[in-house]
Motif scaffolding. Structure first.
Motif, PDB file in Angstrom:
ATOM      1  N   ARG A   1     -27.239 -16.887 -31.010  1.00  0.00           N
ATOM      2  CA  ARG A   1     -27.056 -15.521 -31.519  1.00  0.00           C
ATOM      3  C   ARG A   1     -26.923 -14.527 -30.363  1.00  0.00           C
ATOM      4  NH1 ARG A   1     -31.278 -14.756 -36.436  1.00  0.00           N
ATOM      5  NH2 ARG A   1     -30.136 -12.780 -36.647  1.00  0.00           N
ATOM      6  N   ILE A   2     -27.651 -14.750 -29.263  1.00  0.00           N
ATOM      7  CA  ILE A   2     -27.477 -13.888 -28.094  1.00  0.00           C
ATOM      8  C   ILE A   2     -26.083 -14.092 -27.500  1.00  0.00           C
ATOM      9  CG2 ILE A   2     -28.266 -13.496 -25.729  1.00  0.00           C
ATOM     10  CD1 ILE A   2     -31.099 -14.067 -26.689  1.00  0.00           C
ATOM     11  N   ALA A   3     -25.619 -15.344 -27.495  1.00  0.00           N
ATOM     12  CA  ALA A   3     -24.261 -15.622 -27.007  1.00  0.00           C
ATOM     13  C   ALA A   3     -23.221 -14.977 -27.915  1.00  0.00           C
ATOM     14  CB  ALA A   3     -24.030 -17.121 -26.918  1.00  0.00           C
ATOM     15  N   LEU A   4     -23.510 -14.889 -29.218  1.00  0.00           N
ATOM     16  CA  LEU A   4     -22.605 -14.198 -30.132  1.00  0.00           C
ATOM     17  C   LEU A   4     -22.560 -12.713 -29.802  1.00  0.00           C
ATOM     18  CD1 LEU A   4     -20.805 -14.056 -32.652  1.00  0.00           C
ATOM     19  CD2 LEU A   4     -22.888 -13.867 -34.040  1.00  0.00           C
ATOM     20  N   ALA A   5     -23.733 -12.131 -29.495  1.00  0.00           N
ATOM     21  CA  ALA A   5     -23.756 -10.723 -29.088  1.00  0.00           C
ATOM     22  C   ALA A   5     -22.948 -10.523 -27.813  1.00  0.00           C
ATOM     23  CB  ALA A   5     -25.199 -10.268 -28.890  1.00  0.00           C
ATOM     24  N   ARG A   6     -23.028 -11.483 -26.885  1.00  0.00           N
ATOM     25  CA  ARG A   6     -22.230 -11.400 -25.655  1.00  0.00           C
ATOM     26  C   ARG A   6     -20.738 -11.421 -25.970  1.00  0.00           C
ATOM     27  NH1 ARG A   6     -23.137 -16.327 -21.719  1.00  0.00           N
ATOM     28  NH2 ARG A   6     -22.161 -17.359 -23.509  1.00  0.00           N
TER      29      ARG A   6
END
Length: 575
Positions: free
Chosen positions: A477-482
């Motif tokens: 999910r953090i990678a999606l935000a990135r």
């Protein structure tokens, strides 16, 4: 090599000064020899103590200047090494991170290690010996002035040592390359084992991998020891030749003195001259492995530059893309060109549309996603964004307009905020604007509250051993935000829901809807149909080729029809 021409031109002043100091140093090395000759020929026969006093002061001054010049020469070479690092290290790292011509470039971490080897050799004793070798004729001339026989001895001894040096090079060249390659592979395997230490322990592979790594290291060390053993034989032979020729020069000087052709002082001077003339050559032979490694390092750096093209090529700035994506007969081969990963793939996508890519494992879905985001360059065919080939865009400017979520989340060492912002704060951008965009992207990905619950919130360090450990779902999910950071016009998600729970999938669906509403073109690679429920188009890949493409409804109907036909068992006709 072309890759080193400009950086070495910047170091030219250091190199020229070092060469000039080498000439002075080698001239000053004659001072002890002249001092000995004068002591034996003038002071001892006449008892001239005052002459001895002044000659001692002069030779002390000469040796002092020699020591100072030698220290300055070493500092010059160290500064040249540092300048070379400053001019070339960033370029090497930049090129190592770029897409290379398929299968033509060395691993980036290997290039940097090789470059460090080159820098160390540049400021080491081998390079200083190379500066000294051209001034060997000074001692040869002085030896001939004393007596031609002594000059001939110097020439013969130097010829023997040079022959041994070239013989050492020819015999050990392949062994050195094999040793270097084997040790590089062993270290790469070791680093991979360390990265996956948890999996190794969980699956009980520890002893097996330790055994395998021990075997890999043994292969590299055997080649290294062969190189060292061979080098030690040549070093011993070189030392023998040098010491024997020095003694022979002493004997020849004594014979000439008995014959009355030279003075008594010239006996010792002959031995010292020959020793000093041969010292740089002997040092070169001793340091030959280091020079061989430096030469291989130069070739490795050049191969990286050849594989990545000219970094100074100017590209016309194109306007920010709207998201019109088109692929035309794209072909991608494996790095060793033994297989074709994508076979004449064509597709198109407009802003606001969502394209779903499905297919069995190994069909080429991830390779296609990497082509779409510009991570790899097709071997043939065209990948265009807003009509311009992806290679026509400046890579960093293009990447700022693309959001990419790979299968592996791949968070880098740094804080959560730095990862989401793609380390934009390192470029000197406005930190307040970056922070606001980071929070907006996190909220869009539905991970803002999760980040706030971390030990230091957005300032929590992740992506490195010994730092905060995230779950697979949190990382994704953090990678999606990135990927959503910066409001990209093209969003490419490879298996974005593989580690998500129900809440995460809902957040993903909201993020996709918001991106499409903002006019972004979205590509989703997925196995689970939940991520493709809102897709406008579907592409089915099979064995690297497009098996089906069209609207989601038409493709699903065709897949259903094919599945139903494959389950019908035909009845045999009765005879």
């Amino acid at each position: 090599p072309e890759a080193l021409q400009a950086p070495l031109r910047a170091c030219r002043r250091h190199l020229l000064l070092a060469a000039g100091f080498s000439a002075l140093i080698n001239v000053l090395y004659l001072a002890p020899t002249i001092y000995m000759m004068q002591v034996y020929d003038r002071v001892v026969p006449t008892g001239g103590l005052l002459t001895l006093y002044w000659m001692t002061l002069i030779v002390a001054g000469a040796i002092g200047v020699l020591a100072i010049l030698d220290a300055v020469r070493v500092r010059l070479m160290m500064r040249a090494s540092l300048r070379l690092d400053r001019l070339l290290a960033s370029e090497i790292l930049d090129r190592s991170l770029r897409p290379m011509r398929r299968g033509s470039g060395p691993p980036g971490d290997q290039v940097m290690r090789q470059f460090d080897t080159l820098r160390q050799a540049m400021s080491g004793p081998a390079t200083l010996a190379m500066f000294d070798v051209p001034w060997t004729p000074i001692y040869l001339i002085v030896a001939f002035l004393i007596h031609p026989l002594l000059g001939v001895l110097v020439i013969v001894a130097a010829g023997i040592l040079v022959s041994l040096a070239f013989s050492n090079e020819r015999q050990n060249k392949r062994t050195a390359a094999r040793a270097q390659g084997s040790m590089a592979a062993a270290y790469a395997s070791q680093e991979a084992n360390f990265r996956e230490a948890e999996i190794v322990r969980a699956l009980g592979m520890r002893e097996a991998l330790v055994t395998r790594h021990g075997t890999e290291r043994q292969v590299g060390f055997i080649a290294t020891f062969e190189l060292q053993f061979s080098g030690s034989r040549y070093n011993a032979l070189v030392k023998f030749v040098r010491m024997f020729m020095q003694s022979l020069a002493l004997g020849a000087g004594a014979w000439l003195a008995v014959q009355g052709e030279i003075s008594v002082g010239a006996i010792i001077a002959a031995s010292v001259l020959l020793s000093r003339a041969l010292q740089p050559i002997e040092q070169l032979v001793t340091c030959w492995p280091q020079l061989t490694q430096a030469r291989q390092a130069i070739q490795t750096v050049q191969s990286l530059f050849d594989a990545t093209g000219d970094s100074s090529e100017h590209r016309t700035s194109l306007p920010s893309p709207e998201g019109h994506l088109k692929l035309e007969r794209v072909v991608v081969h494996s790095p060793d060109r033994s297989a074709t990963l994508l076979k004449a793939v064509s597709l198109s996508l407009s802003p606001g549309e969502l394209l779903g890519i499905v297919g069995p494992s190994g069909a080429g879905k991830t390779t296609l996603a990497r082509v779409l985001c510009g991570a790899i360059t097709p071997d043939s065919g065209e990948a265009r964004l807003d009509g311009a080939d992806l290679t026509q865009w400046d890579s960093d400017k293009l990447a700022a307009c693309i959001g990419y979520l790979p299968q592996a989340s791949s968070l880098l060492p740094g804080t959560v905020a730095e990862n989401i912002s793609r380390f934009a704060v390192r470029d000197g951008a406005n930190s307040q604007l970056i922070d606001a965009e980071v929070v907006r992207a996190a909220k869009m990905a539905g991970v803002h509250e999760t980040i706030l619950r971390l030990s230091k919130g957005y300032d929590t360090c992740v992506g490195a051993s010994g730092r905060h450990t995230l779950s697979a779902g949190q990382e994704q999910r953090i990678a999606l935000a990135r990927a959503l950071y910066g409001d990209p016009r093209l969003l490419i998600l490879d298996e974005p829901n593989s580690a998500l729970d129900a809440e995460g999938e809902e957040a993903l669906a909201r993020a996709l809807a918001a991106a499409r509403l903002g006019g972004a073109a979205v590509v989703v690679v997925a196995h689970r149909s939940s991520a493709l429920s809102s897709a406008d188009k579907l592409v089915v890949l099979a064995d690297g080729a497009v098996a089906l493409s069209g609207s989601r409804k038409d493709v699903l109907e065709e897949l259903t029809r094919r599945t139903s036909q494959s389950t019908v068992v035909p009845l045999k006709e009765r005879a």
